[in-house]
Design a protein around this motif. Structure first.
Motif, PDB file in Angstrom:
ATOM      1  N   ARG A 155       0.847  -1.199   0.000  1.00  0.00           N
ATOM      2  CA  ARG A 155       0.000   0.000   0.000  1.00  0.00           C
ATOM      3  C   ARG A 155       0.875   1.239   0.000  1.00  0.00           C
ATOM      4  NH1 ARG A 155      -5.168  -0.697   3.770  1.00  0.00           N
ATOM      5  NH2 ARG A 155      -5.461   1.316   2.785  1.00  0.00           N
ATOM      6  N   SER A 160      -6.100   3.782  -1.760  1.00  0.00           N
ATOM      7  CA  SER A 160      -7.402   3.721  -1.075  1.00  0.00           C
ATOM      8  C   SER A 160      -7.644   2.314  -0.525  1.00  0.00           C
ATOM      9  CB  SER A 160      -8.527   4.109  -2.038  1.00  0.00           C
ATOM     10  OG  SER A 160      -8.741   3.052  -2.955  1.00  0.00           O
ATOM     11  N   ASP A 161      -8.502   2.227   0.474  1.00  0.00           N
ATOM     12  CA  ASP A 161      -8.858   0.928   1.052  1.00  0.00           C
ATOM     13  C   ASP A 161      -9.513   0.039  -0.007  1.00  0.00           C
ATOM     14  OD1 ASP A 161      -7.896   1.718   3.459  1.00  0.00           O
ATOM     15  OD2 ASP A 161      -9.866   2.203   4.328  1.00  0.00           O
ATOM     16  N   TYR A 164      -6.891  -1.336  -2.364  1.00  0.00           N
ATOM     17  CA  TYR A 164      -6.109  -2.341  -1.627  1.00  0.00           C
ATOM     18  C   TYR A 164      -6.895  -3.660  -1.538  1.00  0.00           C
ATOM     19  CZ  TYR A 164      -4.982  -5.080   2.431  1.00  0.00           C
ATOM     20  OH  TYR A 164      -4.757  -6.138   3.249  1.00  0.00           O
ATOM     21  N   GLN A 165      -8.152  -3.574  -1.104  1.00  0.00           N
ATOM     22  CA  GLN A 165      -8.946  -4.798  -0.910  1.00  0.00           C
ATOM     23  C   GLN A 165      -9.169  -5.527  -2.236  1.00  0.00           C
ATOM     24  OE1 GLN A 165      -9.690  -5.787   2.340  1.00  0.00           O
ATOM     25  NE2 GLN A 165      -9.946  -7.685   1.185  1.00  0.00           N
ATOM     26  N   THR A 180       0.154  -8.528   2.992  1.00  0.00           N
ATOM     27  CA  THR A 180       0.097  -7.067   2.991  1.00  0.00           C
ATOM     28  C   THR A 180       1.362  -6.485   3.617  1.00  0.00           C
ATOM     29  OG1 THR A 180      -2.283  -7.232   3.281  1.00  0.00           O
ATOM     30  CG2 THR A 180      -1.295  -5.082   3.721  1.00  0.00           C
TER      31      THR A 180
END
Ligand code: NAD
Length: 292
Positions: A155, A160-161, A164-165, A180
Motif C-alpha cells: 500500500r 485507497s482501502d 487495496y482490498q 500485505t
C-alpha cells in the motif's frame, strides 16, 4: 471489480509470467513492450510453458488454446487504453517507470487501477507521478511467477482501502497467497533476502569458504532449495546490487553496504545466468554448470 482487460507493461521474465497467470485465470490480457524482440520471446516462452503443462497433464490442449486466445502482444501503447488494471513490470529504473506511467496515465480511464511489480522502488513515489495516486498499488510477484505462490501487496501512502482490498482479493483469484506490506524499502521479501545474499558474497570476498561450500551450508544446513550465490545468479547480480543500494540509501544504515565483490562483478558484466556467468558459469540459460 470488473476486469475486462488486463494490461501488463513489460514482456520480460516477470511481465510474461504475470500475463500468463492472468490469462490462465480467465482474464483477457495484453502485454506491452517497447522491444519487439522481447514480445517475440514472451510469446515463445509462454507457449513453451503451456506446452510443458499439457505434456505433464496439468493442462488440457483445449485450455492451452483458450489461454493463448486470451493473450495479445503489442508495442502500441494505445492498445492499452481500455484496460481496467495495468500491471507494470518494466526495467527497474525510476525515470523509465515514471515516464511510462505518465503516458499510461494520460491514456487510461480515471478508474483504471495501476499496480507496479517493482522489487525495491517506493510505491508512494511512483504513485506521485500519476493523477490518481489512490488507485496506485504495489503487486510484487515472485520469479518464476507461474510457480511461486507469494504476492506482496504494498500500500502506498495514498492507496485507497477499496483498491487495496480489490487487489488483495484479485491475488487470491490468481491462486496466489497475498501478504500485505507497508511501503518500506525492500518490502519484506528483499529486506530479508538481499542482506542474506550480500552476506554470502562477503563470506566469499573474505575467503571464508568456497562458493560451493557457502551454498552447501545454506542448502544442507538451513534447508534452502538453492544456495544464496546460486540464487543471486538466478535473480541477476545487477538487480541484487540495485536493491542493496536502495536499502543502504533509504535506511542510511551501514549494515546494508553492498559487498565490494558484488559491485566489481556487476562492473565486469558478470551478472549471472542472463549473461552466462556470475558466481557460476552457464552453458545454456536453463542449465547451470559450476565453474571449477
Ligand atoms: P526484464 O529485463 O526481464 O524485463 C524488462 C522488460 O521491460 C524488457 O522486456 C524491456 O524491453 C522492457 N522495457 C524496458 N523499458 C520499457 C519501456 N519504457 N516500456 C515498455 N517496456 C520496457 O526484467 P524483469 O526481471 O522482468 O523485471 C521487471 C520488473 O519486475 C522490475 O521492476 C523488477 O525489479 C521486478 N521484479 C523482478 C524479479 C526478478 O526476480 N527478476 C522479481 C520480482 C520483481
Amino acid at each position: 471489480m470488473n476486469l475486462n482487460l488486463i494490461a501488463v507493461l513489460g514482456g520480460g521474465q516477470m511481465g510474461s509470467g504475470i500475463a500468463q497467470v492472468f490469462a490462465q485465470s480467465g482474464f483477457k490480457t495484453v502485454i506491452y513492450d517497447l522491444a519487439t524482440s522481447a514480445l517475440e520471446a514472451s510469446r515463445k516462452g509462454i507457449s513453451k510453458n503451456l506446452d510443458r503443462a499439457v505434456e505433464k497433464g496439468r493442462l488440457s490442449a483445449e485450455d492451452r488454446e483458450a489461454v493463448l486466445a486470451r493473450l495479445t502482444w503489442t508495442s502500441n501503447l494505445a492498445d492499452l487504453a481500455e484496460s481496467d488494471l495495468v500491471v507494470e513490470a518494466i526495467i527497474e529504473k525510476l525515470e523509465t517507470k515514471f515516464q511510462t506511467w505518465k503516458q499510461v496515465d494520460e491514456l487510461c480511464r480515471p478508474t483504471t487501477i495501476f499496480a507496479s511489480n517493482t522489487s525495491s522502488l517506493p510505491i508512494t513515489q511512483l504513485a506521485g507521478g500519476v493523477s490518481h495516486p489512490e488507485r496506485f498499488i504495489g503487486m510484487h510477484f515472485m520469479n518464476p511467477v507461474p510457480v511461486m505462490q507469494l504476492v506482496e501487496i504494498i500500500r502506498g501512502y495514498m492507496t485507497s482501502d477499496a483498491v487495496y482490498q480489490a487487489t488483495f482479493d484479485l491475488a487470491k483469484t490468481l491462486n496466489k497467497v497475498p501478504v500485505t506490506v507497508e511501503d518500506s524499502a525492500g518490502f519484506i521479501s528483499n529486506r530479508i533476502l538481499m542482506p542474506m545474499i550480500n552476506e554470502a558474497i562477503f563470506c566469499l570476498h573474505e575467503g571464508i569458504a568456497t562458493k560451493d561450500d557457502i551454498d552447501t551450508v545454506m542448502k544442507l544446513g538451513m534447508n534452502h532449495p538453492m544456495g544464496p550465490l546460486t540464487l543471486a545468479d538466478f535473480i541477476g547480480l545487477d538487480t541484487c546490487l540495485f536493491i542493496m543500494e536502495v536499502l543502504y540509501r533509504d535506511f542510511a544504515d551501514s549494515k546494508y553496504r553492498p559487498c565490494p565483490l558484488l559491485r566489481k562483478m556487476v562492473q565486469a558484466g558478470q551478472l549471472g545466468r542472463k549473461t552466462g556467468a556470475g558466481f557460476y558459469t552457464y552453458e545454456t540459460a536453463a542449465k547451470a554448470v559450476a565453474a571449477k
